[in-house]
Design a protein around this motif. Sequence first.
Motif, PDB file in Angstrom:
ATOM      1  N   ARG A 252      57.734  49.834  36.744  1.00 32.07           N
ATOM      2  CA  ARG A 252      57.842  49.837  38.208  1.00 32.07           C
ATOM      3  C   ARG A 252      57.556  51.247  38.714  1.00 32.07           C
ATOM      4  O   ARG A 252      58.328  52.166  38.446  1.00 32.07           O
ATOM      5  CB  ARG A 252      59.232  49.395  38.632  1.00 32.07           C
ATOM      6  CG  ARG A 252      59.607  48.018  38.071  1.00 32.07           C
ATOM      7  CD  ARG A 252      61.069  47.735  38.194  1.00 32.07           C
ATOM      8  NE  ARG A 252      61.825  48.807  37.506  1.00 32.07           N
ATOM      9  CZ  ARG A 252      63.146  48.846  37.432  1.00 32.07           C
ATOM     10  NH1 ARG A 252      63.868  47.926  37.989  1.00 32.07           N
ATOM     11  NH2 ARG A 252      63.758  49.836  36.802  1.00 32.07           N
TER      12      ARG A 252
ATOM     13  N   GLY B 270      56.682  53.803  41.880  1.00 31.96           N
ATOM     14  CA  GLY B 270      56.603  54.130  43.295  1.00 31.96           C
ATOM     15  C   GLY B 270      55.423  55.051  43.520  1.00 31.96           C
ATOM     16  O   GLY B 270      55.228  56.008  42.771  1.00 31.96           O
TER      17      GLY B 270
ATOM     18  N   VAL C 258      54.762  50.092  43.897  1.00 32.23           N
ATOM     19  CA  VAL C 258      55.634  50.021  45.070  1.00 32.23           C
ATOM     20  C   VAL C 258      55.256  51.176  45.993  1.00 32.23           C
ATOM     21  O   VAL C 258      55.615  52.326  45.740  1.00 32.23           O
ATOM     22  CB  VAL C 258      57.124  50.115  44.668  1.00 32.23           C
ATOM     23  CG1 VAL C 258      58.014  50.051  45.898  1.00 32.23           C
ATOM     24  CG2 VAL C 258      57.481  49.028  43.661  1.00 32.23           C
TER      25      VAL C 258
END
Length: 158
Positions: free
Chosen positions: A38, A40, A80
Motif C-alpha cells: 500500500r 501513498g 493511494v
Amino acid sequence: MRRLVIALVVLLAVGACGVTIPTDPDGTLDRVRGGTLRVGVSPNSPWTDLPKGTDADPVGIEVELVQEFAETLDAEIVWVPGGEEELITELEHGYLDMVIGGLTARSPWSSKVALTYRYTVTTNVYGQEEQHVMAVPMGENAFQAELERLLFDQDLPV
C-alpha cells in the motif's frame, strides 16, 4: 573487559532466542511479500505524478522504483493518492506501507515516520543539495532494510 563479556553474553542470549535483526514488530515485510504493498503517493514531478482525469497509475522516478521493489517482493501495489500530511498520518497509523512524493532528508515528517537512507542527491533551484528519501513505518526495520537494498543499487540520472 567486563563490558565485553557482558556484551557477548547478551548477544548469545539474544541469538539463542531466535531473534533476527532487523525485525518488523508489525510484520510489514512478511505481510507485503506475496501480498499487497500500500503506497501513498503525493504529486511532485519528476518524482511522482498523477495523470489527471484517468484511473491510470501514477508515473515518475519514484513510482518506477516502487514498482521494481514490489516485483522483488512478488507484491501487488495499491496506489493511494493524497497530500503529504494526510498520507504521512495514514502511514503513521498503519494504513499505508510507504509514502513517496519527492521527499527529502529535511522532511518535517521525520519525527513521525522513518525515512530511508538517501537514494540520490540533487541540487534544487536555490543551489542547495537535496537528499531524496522515501517514508516507511517507524520501527519496521526489516521492511526498510529490504527497500534500501534496492535503493542502494540505483544510478539515477537526475
